[in-house]
Structure formats: C-alpha cells, structure tokens
Design a protein around this motif. Structure first.
Motif, mmCIF file in Angstrom:
data_model
loop_
_atom_site.group_PDB
_atom_site.id
_atom_site.type_symbol
_atom_site.label_atom_id
_atom_site.label_comp_id
_atom_site.label_asym_id
_atom_site.label_seq_id
_atom_site.Cartn_x
_atom_site.Cartn_y
_atom_site.Cartn_z
ATOM 1 N N THR A 54 10.860 11.032 4.424
ATOM 2 C CA THR A 54 11.741 9.887 4.190
ATOM 3 C C THR A 54 11.198 8.976 3.092
ATOM 4 O OG1 THR A 54 10.650 8.716 6.018
ATOM 5 C CG2 THR A 54 12.682 9.898 6.519
ATOM 6 N N THR A 55 9.894 8.730 3.075
ATOM 7 C CA THR A 55 9.327 7.888 2.014
ATOM 8 C C THR A 55 9.446 8.582 0.660
ATOM 9 O OG1 THR A 55 7.097 8.772 2.452
ATOM 10 C CG2 THR A 55 7.707 6.735 3.562
ATOM 11 N N LEU A 56 9.290 9.892 0.651
ATOM 12 C CA LEU A 56 9.458 10.657 -0.591
ATOM 13 C C LEU A 56 10.893 10.526 -1.104
ATOM 14 C CD1 LEU A 56 8.560 12.673 -2.743
ATOM 15 C CD2 LEU A 56 9.005 14.518 -1.102
ATOM 16 N N MET A 57 11.859 10.609 -0.206
ATOM 17 C CA MET A 57 13.265 10.480 -0.594
ATOM 18 C C MET A 57 13.551 9.098 -1.165
ATOM 19 S SD MET A 57 14.822 12.424 2.748
ATOM 20 C CE MET A 57 16.539 12.059 2.443
ATOM 21 N N VAL A 58 12.979 8.078 -0.534
ATOM 22 C CA VAL A 58 13.182 6.708 -1.004
ATOM 23 C C VAL A 58 12.576 6.526 -2.391
ATOM 24 C CG1 VAL A 58 12.521 4.303 -0.587
ATOM 25 C CG2 VAL A 58 13.349 5.709 1.304
ATOM 26 N N TRP A 59 11.376 7.088 -2.592
ATOM 27 C CA TRP A 59 10.702 6.974 -3.887
ATOM 28 C C TRP A 59 11.474 7.718 -4.974
ATOM 29 C CZ3 TRP A 59 6.382 10.371 -6.052
ATOM 30 C CH2 TRP A 59 5.819 9.788 -7.185
ATOM 31 N N GLN A 60 11.909 8.937 -4.661
ATOM 32 C CA GLN A 60 12.636 9.721 -5.651
ATOM 33 C C GLN A 60 13.978 9.079 -6.008
ATOM 34 O OE1 GLN A 60 11.184 14.301 -5.532
ATOM 35 N NE2 GLN A 60 12.988 13.844 -4.339
ATOM 36 N N LYS A 61 14.570 8.384 -5.054
ATOM 37 C CA LYS A 61 15.846 7.700 -5.317
ATOM 38 C C LYS A 61 15.650 6.516 -6.251
ATOM 39 C CE LYS A 61 20.303 7.310 -4.180
ATOM 40 N NZ LYS A 61 21.298 8.380 -4.338
ATOM 41 N N GLY A 62 14.417 5.971 -6.286
ATOM 42 C CA GLY A 62 14.125 4.866 -7.189
ATOM 43 C C GLY A 62 14.384 3.489 -6.618
ATOM 44 N N VAL A 63 14.728 3.401 -5.323
ATOM 45 C CA VAL A 63 15.000 2.079 -4.734
ATOM 46 C C VAL A 63 13.708 1.346 -4.370
ATOM 47 C CG1 VAL A 63 17.298 2.660 -3.889
ATOM 48 C CG2 VAL A 63 15.319 3.153 -2.459
ATOM 49 N N VAL A 64 12.611 2.099 -4.203
ATOM 50 C CA VAL A 64 11.291 1.505 -3.962
ATOM 51 C C VAL A 64 10.298 2.183 -4.898
ATOM 52 C CG1 VAL A 64 9.420 1.137 -2.308
ATOM 53 C CG2 VAL A 64 11.789 1.013 -1.535
ATOM 54 N N HIS A 65 9.567 1.397 -5.672
ATOM 55 C CA HIS A 65 8.586 1.952 -6.598
ATOM 56 C C HIS A 65 7.255 2.230 -5.883
ATOM 57 C CE1 HIS A 65 11.315 1.347 -9.900
ATOM 58 N NE2 HIS A 65 11.417 0.057 -9.626
ATOM 59 N N PHE A 66 6.427 3.045 -6.524
ATOM 60 C CA PHE A 66 5.195 3.517 -5.886
ATOM 61 C C PHE A 66 4.346 2.367 -5.355
ATOM 62 C CE2 PHE A 66 0.747 4.840 -5.926
ATOM 63 C CZ PHE A 66 0.807 6.011 -5.188
ATOM 64 N N GLY A 67 4.070 1.382 -6.171
ATOM 65 C CA GLY A 67 3.203 0.285 -5.754
ATOM 66 C C GLY A 67 3.785 -0.561 -4.637
ATOM 67 N N ASP A 68 5.112 -0.587 -4.532
ATOM 68 C CA ASP A 68 5.760 -1.421 -3.513
ATOM 69 C C ASP A 68 5.506 -0.908 -2.096
ATOM 70 O OD1 ASP A 68 6.844 -3.076 -5.469
ATOM 71 O OD2 ASP A 68 8.626 -1.817 -5.703
ATOM 72 N N PHE A 69 5.250 0.391 -1.960
ATOM 73 C CA PHE A 69 5.028 0.954 -0.628
ATOM 74 C C PHE A 69 3.817 0.321 0.062
ATOM 75 C CE2 PHE A 69 7.693 4.339 -2.309
ATOM 76 C CZ PHE A 69 8.471 4.671 -1.210
ATOM 77 N N PHE A 70 2.834 -0.122 -0.712
ATOM 78 C CA PHE A 70 1.612 -0.658 -0.124
ATOM 79 C C PHE A 70 1.846 -2.005 0.554
ATOM 80 C CE2 PHE A 70 0.144 2.280 -3.417
ATOM 81 C CZ PHE A 70 -0.639 3.112 -2.640
ATOM 82 N N SER A 71 3.012 -2.597 0.318
ATOM 83 C CA SER A 71 3.366 -3.820 1.052
ATOM 84 C C SER A 71 3.546 -3.530 2.537
ATOM 85 C CB SER A 71 4.671 -4.415 0.493
ATOM 86 O OG SER A 71 4.531 -4.752 -0.873
ATOM 87 N N LEU A 72 3.713 -2.260 2.879
ATOM 88 C CA LEU A 72 3.904 -1.865 4.280
ATOM 89 C C LEU A 72 2.597 -1.492 4.974
ATOM 90 C CD1 LEU A 72 7.113 0.344 3.930
ATOM 91 C CD2 LEU A 72 6.959 -1.989 4.814
ATOM 92 N N PHE A 73 1.458 -1.637 4.290
ATOM 93 C CA PHE A 73 0.190 -1.221 4.888
ATOM 94 C C PHE A 73 -0.116 -1.991 6.175
ATOM 95 C CE2 PHE A 73 -4.406 -1.837 5.424
ATOM 96 C CZ PHE A 73 -4.794 -0.516 5.613
ATOM 97 N N ILE A 74 -0.076 -3.314 6.113
ATOM 98 C CA ILE A 74 -0.397 -4.124 7.298
ATOM 99 C C ILE A 74 0.632 -3.915 8.405
ATOM 100 C CG2 ILE A 74 -0.765 -6.449 8.193
ATOM 101 C CD1 ILE A 74 -3.021 -5.420 6.434
ATOM 102 N N PRO A 75 1.937 -3.938 8.118
ATOM 103 C CA PRO A 75 2.907 -3.665 9.200
ATOM 104 C C PRO A 75 2.707 -2.301 9.853
ATOM 105 C CG PRO A 75 4.018 -4.662 7.338
ATOM 106 C CD PRO A 75 2.616 -4.366 6.885
ATOM 107 N N SER A 76 2.421 -1.278 9.054
ATOM 108 C CA SER A 76 2.222 0.053 9.630
ATOM 109 C C SER A 76 0.923 0.121 10.427
ATOM 110 C CB SER A 76 2.228 1.120 8.530
ATOM 111 O OG SER A 76 1.183 0.908 7.598
ATOM 112 N N LEU A 77 -0.108 -0.613 9.973
ATOM 113 C CA LEU A 77 -1.373 -0.672 10.715
ATOM 114 C C LEU A 77 -1.159 -1.331 12.074
ATOM 115 C CD1 LEU A 77 -4.453 -0.127 10.606
ATOM 116 C CD2 LEU A 77 -4.721 -2.426 9.641
ATOM 117 N N VAL A 78 -0.378 -2.394 12.092
ATOM 118 C CA VAL A 78 -0.052 -3.081 13.348
ATOM 119 C C VAL A 78 0.723 -2.143 14.270
ATOM 120 C CG1 VAL A 78 1.358 -4.936 14.342
ATOM 121 C CG2 VAL A 78 -0.107 -5.396 12.369
#
Length: 451
Positions: free
Chosen positions: A176-200
């Motif tokens: 799913t993250t690959l699909m979102v990235w390939q679609k261009g709606v979320v750029h590579f660096g933006d995914f790291f904004s989810l690090f803390i939420p995913s860690l929680v």
C-alpha cells in the motif's frame, strides 16, 4: 465518465467481484489459489464494462480506461518482481537463516526475545517488506519458544503488529505504501512523518502483551549458519538499488520501477559472476571403474547459483492476485462505483472519519484493494490526510490475524498455535495502539492538514 451503478450490468459486475472475493477469503479451506477467482472476475467485469460502454457507442473510452489500469499494474508488478528477486537471492545466500541462527544463539530470555524480534521486525520491514520480515522473525520465535505455545502465540502477535507498523513509514515496507508513493500523492521524505505514530502503534500493544511473557531462558540451541559467498554483496546491491530508485524518482521524476529493474539487471550480472565462480569450484572425479569416464563431473548437493531460480520463486500467485484485484477495482470504477463511494465516504463522512474507516475495513478486506480503490477515487485531500490513510491502511490490518499478509503467513508458520482466536484475545490492546497512532499523527503533523 458514464455511470452504470443503477444498471443491471453494474449490479452483475459487483456480484461477480463479491463472489470472487468470497473465494479468496475461503482460500485455505478450498485449497484454491487466490489469484484464480480474481483473474477470472477481472476479465468478466471488463467485458461487462465494455458491453455497457458499447451500448452508449463509447467503446474507445473503456479501452483507454483499461490501458490506464494496466499501466498502473505493470509499474507495480515490475517493481515487486525486482524487489522479490533480491529478497529471494538474499534468502538463497543464507542471509536470513544466518540472522535467525545468530539471534537464537544469543541465549536471551523469552521476554528479551519478545522485544528483540519485535524491534527487528519494526526496523527491517521498511526495507525488506513486512511479509518477509514476519516470516524471518517468526522462525526465530518458533525456534526460541519450542514447546511454549503461549509465548509463541504472544510473540507472533507482536511480530505481526511490529512488521505492519514498521512498513508504514517507508514506500518499500508494504504494497500500500508503494502504491501511494508511485501514485505521487506522498513523496519519499514525507513518509518519515509517520515514524512516531507507527512506533506508538507497535509499542502500546507490545508493552501490554509483554507483561504476560516470563523472564525464563529457553533451552533452544541451533547450529550457526554461514552466509554464502557474495551474500553481503547482494545486500549492498539491494540497498544501492533502493537509494538509486529514490534518487531517480525524486531528482528526475522517473517511475520507481525503472530504478528497481536497473538494479535487477545489475544483480543478474553479478549472479553471472557468482555462478562462474561456483562452477569453477566443481572438481572432476577420476573414474572408479570403466563405467565412468575420466572427465565425468559429479553434481554437488547444492547447485551453483542461478538468479533465474530466485525469479522463479517469486510469489507469482501474489502478483497475479494484484493483477486481478487492480483490474476488478478499475472496472468497477469505470462503471461509476468508485465515484459514488468517494462521495459517500469523503464528502458525507469527511476525510478523517473516512480514512479511519478505511483502516478498520482493511482488517477484514485485504488492504491492497482498499488502498487501490482510494487511490482510484483520488479524493481532494491534504498531505496530512493522505498520510493518515497510508497509516490506517497499513496498521489497520493488525487488528485481525487475517487482516495482513504478515498475519496470514505466520498463522501458516505457527499452525495451531498462533490462530485467529489467539490474536482476537489481544484486539483490545492492538485497537488502543491503532487509536493512539492516529491521535499522535493528528497532533504531531497537524500542520500537514491545511487550514
């Protein structure tokens, strides 16, 4: 675009899709590979769509829509083909086996194993994908907890949650993250904004489950396994390929599959070097009697490296399943159902509620068709909301053992121990992590949601 949501063709297309997906759900009971029903359904749905558009004298439109859907699938398939080949090659070179035996040999307590396997699952899945990571860590859990079903069950739940959470903050961690990235709606660096939420999302259920894990040391022992020649080079090539793919996509706006397929070409070239070296290591055996020539060569127990064996072992059923699902969803979209669903979810409910609902839905229905449907709807959303649906679709599958590929795989690996019912006992803890991760994202990344 035309709409046939109130037409008999539309009703029949939905019925075909639901029937096919029902067969996917009961895959293990029927022993029927999941790709077969959805591939048939894809063909049937697009034929129905073509008939509908032909009745309005717009056959050329449906053909173009089909080509667009196929292009999206082709990019995804080529990316996954190269990534899976790299993973299979690392497995053939004993990278994952050496990791597993190395962890088992450390002599850790069961609670330490619980935390270590979860931590490694969280940080390896962003690179190696959540399914592969779950299987490797699951093997460690099975080896360390042999005879202790309670520990194995709890540790498997922890691995599933950690692998799914870790896969969220990287384009390479989940389909799913690959699909979102390939679609261009979320750029590579933006995914790291989810690090803390995913860690929680991982830490909350892990902390609650760990209380039940004893501190005793298991008696598991296993012989260390050596990495085969060139194994670490393959790992390096994989990391370089990922870095090159990101740079090409970010700097030159090239589709991600190009970087991955170029890396696959380099891997295949290096595979030629490995194969020549291992062929040269075969030794000629002199004849023992007149029945064998002096130049006869006896085959060794392990065949020389062949990269095409790694490609053969790619999960083709999974790739064909994606083909069927993406074309099914694309066909239903061409009939107007996705536009109707988008209005219902994102206009009537609002983006935040809709995206949280998407995560819950992904626990029951595979997150791939759910995410592809959202991407096909392409609702007007801020970056914060696109990250929210990426988070929920990725970690929502942890709510049930059947909600993610990692969970399904571990149920097969720890059959009879890690079960649907065993996972369900901890759904309250996983749901707390799910809710907390959403809350953390909404607070931490509030500036990404716009005015």
């Amino acid at each position: 675009m035309l709409s046939f949501t109130d037409h008999w063709i539309g009703y029949l297309a939905v019925a075909v899709f639901l029937a096919a997906y029902l067969l996917v759900i009961v895959e293990e009971h029927l022993d029927l590979r999941k790709s077969k029903p959805v591939m048939v359904a894809a063909g049937a749905i697009w034929i129905l769509t073509a008939i509908a558009y032909a009745s309005q004298h717009q056959s050329h439109v449906v053909a173009e829509l089909l080509r667009q859907t196929l292009l999206e699938y082709a990019e995804l398939m080529l990316f996954l083909l190269s990534a899976m080949t790299f993973i299979n090659t690392m497995a053939e070179r004993n990278i994952f086996t050496a990791l597993r035996t190395g962890l088992v040999s450390l002599g850790l307590s069961l609670r330490a194993v619980f935390w270590l396997t979860g931590l490694l699952a969280f940080f390896i899945s962003p690179v190696a994908d959540n399914l592969t990571t779950a299987l490797v860590m699951g093997a460690v859990v099975m080896a360390m907890g042999a005879g202790n079903g309670r520990f194995i069950s709890a540790a498997c739940i922890n691995v599933v949650v950690a692998a799914n959470a870790g896969g969220v903050f990287s384009p390479f961690g989940d389909i799913t993250t690959l699909m979102v990235w390939q679609k261009g709606v979320v750029h590579f660096g933006d995914f790291f904004s989810l690090f803390i939420p995913s860690l929680v999302n991982w830490l909350i259920p892990a902390t609650l489950i760990s209380i039940t894990i004893p501190r005793e040391k298991p008696s598991a022992t296993v012989a260390r396994v050596q990495v085969k020649h060139g194994g670490y080079v393959v790992v390096l090539l994989f990391l370089v390929t990922i870095a090159g793919t990101v740079l090409l996509h970010h700097g030159l706006a090239m589709p991600p599959f190009l970087g991955m397929m170029t890396g696959l070409g380099v891997l295949k070239s290096y595979g030629y070097v490995l194969r020549r070296k291992e062929l040269d290591e075969w030794k000629e055996v002199p004849a023992l009697d007149g029945t064998i020539s002096l130049n006869a060569v006896l085959k060794p127990a392990v065949k020389p490296f062949d990269v095409f064996i790694s490609m053969k072992r790619v999960e083709w059923d999974t790739l064909m399943f994606f083909y069927g699902i993406m074309l099914c969803v694309g066909g239903l979209g061409a009939l107007g159902y996705l536009a109707t669903l988008s209005d219902l979810l994102y206009q009537d409910l609002g983006a935040t509620t809709a995206n949280i609902f998407v995560g819950v839905l992904s626990a029951v229905i595979d997150n791939i068709p759910v995410m592809f449907a959202v991407l096909s709807m392409n609702p007007e959303m801020s970056l914060g909301h696109w990250l929210l649906v990426t988070l929920t679709a990725g970690v929502g599958g942890s709510l049930l053992s059947i909600g993610s590929a990692a969970g399904v795989a571990l149920m097969g690996q720890a059959r009879g121990i890690y079960t649907f019912a065993a996972h369900l006992k901890w759904i309250w803890a996983i749901a707390l992590g799910y809710a907390a991760s959403i809350a953390v994202h909404l607070v931490m990344n509030s500036d990404l949601f716009g005015p």
